[in-house]
Design a protein around this motif. Structure first.
Motif, PDB file in Angstrom:
ATOM      1  N   ALA A  98       8.648  -7.817   2.538  1.00 28.63           N
ATOM      2  CA  ALA A  98       8.098  -6.995   1.308  1.00 28.63           C
ATOM      3  C   ALA A  98       7.279  -5.920   1.864  1.00 28.63           C
ATOM      4  O   ALA A  98       7.281  -4.877   1.384  1.00 28.63           O
ATOM      5  CB  ALA A  98       6.887  -7.995   0.686  1.00 28.63           C
ATOM      6  N   ASP A  99       6.897  -5.784   3.182  1.00 27.58           N
ATOM      7  CA  ASP A  99       6.037  -4.557   3.729  1.00 27.58           C
ATOM      8  C   ASP A  99       7.358  -3.536   3.568  1.00 27.58           C
ATOM      9  O   ASP A  99       6.862  -2.280   3.481  1.00 27.58           O
ATOM     10  CB  ASP A  99       5.881  -4.894   5.152  1.00 27.58           C
ATOM     11  CG  ASP A  99       4.455  -5.467   5.050  1.00 27.58           C
ATOM     12  OD1 ASP A  99       3.916  -5.772   3.967  1.00 27.58           O
ATOM     13  OD2 ASP A  99       3.769  -5.753   6.291  1.00 27.58           O
ATOM     14  N   LEU A 102       8.395  -2.817  -0.366  1.00 25.02           N
ATOM     15  CA  LEU A 102       7.617  -2.367  -1.463  1.00 25.02           C
ATOM     16  C   LEU A 102       6.702  -1.645  -0.885  1.00 25.02           C
ATOM     17  O   LEU A 102       6.194  -0.722  -1.598  1.00 25.02           O
ATOM     18  CB  LEU A 102       7.074  -3.671  -1.835  1.00 25.02           C
ATOM     19  CG  LEU A 102       7.843  -4.619  -2.597  1.00 25.02           C
ATOM     20  CD1 LEU A 102       7.218  -5.945  -3.092  1.00 25.02           C
ATOM     21  CD2 LEU A 102       8.580  -4.098  -3.616  1.00 25.02           C
ATOM     22  N   LEU A 103       6.150  -1.580   0.166  1.00 24.42           N
ATOM     23  CA  LEU A 103       5.061  -0.822   0.766  1.00 24.42           C
ATOM     24  C   LEU A 103       5.094   0.751   0.781  1.00 24.42           C
ATOM     25  O   LEU A 103       4.297   1.414   0.560  1.00 24.42           O
ATOM     26  CB  LEU A 103       4.490  -1.165   2.030  1.00 24.42           C
ATOM     27  CG  LEU A 103       3.411  -2.229   2.185  1.00 24.42           C
ATOM     28  CD1 LEU A 103       2.851  -2.554   3.367  1.00 24.42           C
ATOM     29  CD2 LEU A 103       2.293  -2.036   1.086  1.00 24.42           C
ATOM     30  N   PRO A 104       6.407   1.324   0.819  1.00 16.76           N
ATOM     31  CA  PRO A 104       6.606   2.680   0.399  1.00 16.76           C
ATOM     32  C   PRO A 104       6.231   3.373  -0.787  1.00 16.76           C
ATOM     33  O   PRO A 104       5.911   4.427  -0.965  1.00 16.76           O
ATOM     34  CB  PRO A 104       8.234   2.954   0.843  1.00 16.76           C
ATOM     35  CG  PRO A 104       8.654   1.623   1.743  1.00 16.76           C
ATOM     36  CD  PRO A 104       7.689   0.493   1.272  1.00 16.76           C
ATOM     37  N   PHE A 105       6.174   2.228  -1.802  1.00 13.19           N
ATOM     38  CA  PHE A 105       5.964   2.794  -3.010  1.00 13.19           C
ATOM     39  C   PHE A 105       4.526   2.161  -3.617  1.00 13.19           C
ATOM     40  O   PHE A 105       4.385   2.129  -4.912  1.00 13.19           O
ATOM     41  CB  PHE A 105       7.110   2.264  -4.064  1.00 13.19           C
ATOM     42  CG  PHE A 105       8.374   2.600  -3.388  1.00 13.19           C
ATOM     43  CD1 PHE A 105       8.927   3.891  -3.181  1.00 13.19           C
ATOM     44  CD2 PHE A 105       9.416   1.668  -3.003  1.00 13.19           C
ATOM     45  CE1 PHE A 105      10.147   4.219  -2.705  1.00 13.19           C
ATOM     46  CE2 PHE A 105      10.460   1.887  -2.235  1.00 13.19           C
ATOM     47  CZ  PHE A 105      10.779   3.255  -2.174  1.00 13.19           C
ATOM     48  N   CYS A 106       3.732   1.680  -2.695  1.00 16.30           N
ATOM     49  CA  CYS A 106       2.329   1.303  -3.408  1.00 16.30           C
ATOM     50  C   CYS A 106       1.353   0.878  -1.985  1.00 16.30           C
ATOM     51  O   CYS A 106       2.054   1.225  -0.927  1.00 16.30           O
ATOM     52  CB  CYS A 106       2.697  -0.297  -4.012  1.00 16.30           C
ATOM     53  SG  CYS A 106       3.199  -1.509  -2.947  1.00 16.30           S
ATOM     54  N   SER A 107       0.355   0.823  -2.376  1.00 21.44           N
ATOM     55  CA  SER A 107      -0.688   0.558  -1.495  1.00 21.44           C
ATOM     56  C   SER A 107      -0.756  -0.766  -1.100  1.00 21.44           C
ATOM     57  O   SER A 107      -1.262  -1.198   0.179  1.00 21.44           O
ATOM     58  CB  SER A 107      -2.245   1.138  -1.894  1.00 21.44           C
ATOM     59  OG  SER A 107      -2.104   2.463  -2.061  1.00 21.44           O
ATOM     60  N   ASN A 108      -0.425  -1.814  -1.942  1.00 18.76           N
ATOM     61  CA  ASN A 108      -0.338  -3.109  -1.470  1.00 18.76           C
ATOM     62  C   ASN A 108       0.612  -3.897  -2.747  1.00 18.76           C
ATOM     63  O   ASN A 108       0.663  -3.319  -3.782  1.00 18.76           O
ATOM     64  CB  ASN A 108      -1.719  -4.052  -1.398  1.00 18.76           C
ATOM     65  CG  ASN A 108      -2.532  -3.696  -2.456  1.00 18.76           C
ATOM     66  OD1 ASN A 108      -2.320  -4.011  -3.526  1.00 18.76           O
ATOM     67  ND2 ASN A 108      -3.863  -3.255  -2.396  1.00 18.76           N
ATOM     68  N   TYR A 109       0.921  -4.938  -2.349  1.00 16.29           N
ATOM     69  CA  TYR A 109       1.786  -5.696  -3.369  1.00 16.29           C
ATOM     70  C   TYR A 109       1.160  -7.027  -3.710  1.00 16.29           C
ATOM     71  O   TYR A 109       0.148  -7.560  -3.066  1.00 16.29           O
ATOM     72  CB  TYR A 109       3.306  -5.846  -2.990  1.00 16.29           C
ATOM     73  CG  TYR A 109       3.426  -6.390  -1.658  1.00 16.29           C
ATOM     74  CD1 TYR A 109       3.301  -7.688  -1.287  1.00 16.29           C
ATOM     75  CD2 TYR A 109       3.463  -5.624  -0.438  1.00 16.29           C
ATOM     76  CE1 TYR A 109       3.429  -8.248  -0.017  1.00 16.29           C
ATOM     77  CE2 TYR A 109       3.491  -5.987   0.987  1.00 16.29           C
ATOM     78  CZ  TYR A 109       3.488  -7.499   1.057  1.00 16.29           C
ATOM     79  OH  TYR A 109       3.672  -7.838   2.305  1.00 16.29           O
ATOM     80  N   ARG A 110       1.511  -7.836  -4.622  1.00 17.35           N
ATOM     81  CA  ARG A 110       1.190  -9.143  -4.947  1.00 17.35           C
ATOM     82  C   ARG A 110       2.042  -9.961  -5.555  1.00 17.35           C
ATOM     83  O   ARG A 110       3.144  -9.578  -5.765  1.00 17.35           O
ATOM     84  CB  ARG A 110      -0.102  -8.871  -6.170  1.00 17.35           C
ATOM     85  CG  ARG A 110       0.253  -8.267  -7.389  1.00 17.35           C
ATOM     86  CD  ARG A 110      -1.012  -7.901  -7.980  1.00 17.35           C
ATOM     87  NE  ARG A 110      -1.661  -6.776  -7.520  1.00 17.35           N
ATOM     88  CZ  ARG A 110      -2.757  -6.651  -7.831  1.00 17.35           C
ATOM     89  NH1 ARG A 110      -3.407  -7.213  -8.992  1.00 17.35           N
ATOM     90  NH2 ARG A 110      -3.340  -5.472  -7.352  1.00 17.35           N
ATOM     91  N   LEU A 111       1.796 -11.379  -5.549  1.00 14.79           N
ATOM     92  CA  LEU A 111       2.460 -12.489  -5.978  1.00 14.79           C
ATOM     93  C   LEU A 111       2.709 -11.898  -7.705  1.00 14.79           C
ATOM     94  O   LEU A 111       1.850 -11.754  -8.465  1.00 14.79           O
ATOM     95  CB  LEU A 111       1.843 -13.529  -6.142  1.00 14.79           C
ATOM     96  CG  LEU A 111       2.582 -14.850  -6.773  1.00 14.79           C
ATOM     97  CD1 LEU A 111       4.097 -15.020  -5.932  1.00 14.79           C
ATOM     98  CD2 LEU A 111       1.717 -15.989  -6.811  1.00 14.79           C
TER      99      LEU A 111
END
Length: 284
Positions: A98-99, A102-111
């Protein structure tokens, strides 16, 4: 079938796993959950699942058609299973993948959502779909906003309804429809997982057996600035969240999505503060 889903092992280099995921839109990872974790989780969740009749929580006719009347559906897994919240949700493989995705497009991700789907004999082929279409109002093209998976809690076979995936469909025009022969069953033994992008077409396969259920758990993450499918704050109230590891608290949505370093703002504040920091300080 013109393409297959590549199978790797959880111990393989993470670059190889992510490479297959980016190339094909999906990858099967064997031994995602080791035998000990799989057995403990199945034991913990099994007693709850045994109380769920087929069709429960599917009162919406569209949901009934989507999941199937022969499905025992248990949503909000984190609210039932501490093993899930502390060990499965926080699994290091999920973090590594997920890092990267997803992280290229957000500051953090979640369930986004975690639910067990126990599909009985007679279950039909699920409508092939992209999970990211939950957020249909996002304009296309857009970056990857979701990472999804189905963990096999018992052996997945083509006969008992293994999840079927269309390799390469994450690169397709959104209007293209998958033909039946493009749906490839993700056959895998218990403890393995098929990990796929939210833009990849897939669907639960038909269960043509007479007496074998197919038990799997869908678990997905989305970028932290999107509202999640499942309301994880109701599933996991603060009274139970306080005692979870900080990583679980973050993934359950109790951390602000702070984009100030990128010129944006903060989403998810509570009284102008980060709820995770307030939990740490004993203020929440």
């Amino acid at each position: 079938m013109s393409e297959t889903i590549q199978t790797l092992d959880a111990a393989d280099p993470i670059d190889a796993i992510i490479g297959q995921l980016r190339e094909n839109g999906a990858v099967v990872i064997e031994d995602f959950l080791d035998d000990d974790l799989l057995n403990r989780f199945n034991a913990e969740i099994g007693d709850v699942l045994d109380t769920v009749p087929e069709g429960r929580e599917l009162s919406n006719p569209l949901h009934m058609a989507f999941f199937g009347a022969q499905t025992r559906h248990l949503s909000g897994v984190a609210g039932y299973s501490r093993i899930f919240a502390t060990e499965v949700l926080c699994h290091p493989l999920y973090k590594a993948i997920a890092d990267d995705i997803l992280l290229p497009f957000c500051s953090n991700y979640r369930l986004n959502v975690a639910h067990v789907l126990d599909r009985g004999p007679g279950s039909e082929q699920q409508f092939p779909h992209r999970d990211e279409d939950v957020w249909i109002h996002l304009p296309r093209p857009h970056p990857e906003i979701q990472l999804a998976s189905v963990i096999a809690l018992n052996d997945f076979t083509a006969q008992n309804g293994a999840t079927r995936v269309v390799p390469g469909s994450h690169r397709w025009d959104p209007q293209r429809i998958a033909s039946p022969d493009e749906l490839v069953p993700a056959e895998m033994r218990a403890g393995s997982a098929v990990v796929y992008l939210g833009s990849t077409i897939h669907g639960g396969g038909p269960n043509t057996t007479e007496d074998t259920r197919r038990r799997g758990m869908h678990l997905s993450f989305n970028v932290g600035w999107l509202r999640t499918e499942e309301n994880n704050y109701l599933v996991n109230p603060i009274e139970t969240v306080r005692d979870l590891p900080e990583r679980a608290q973050e993934l359950l949505g109790y951390r602000v999505h702070d984009a100030s370093a990128h010129g944006g703002g903060a989403v998810g504040l509570y009284r102008s503060n980060d709820p995770l920091e307030m939990i740490r300080a004993g203020q929440l």
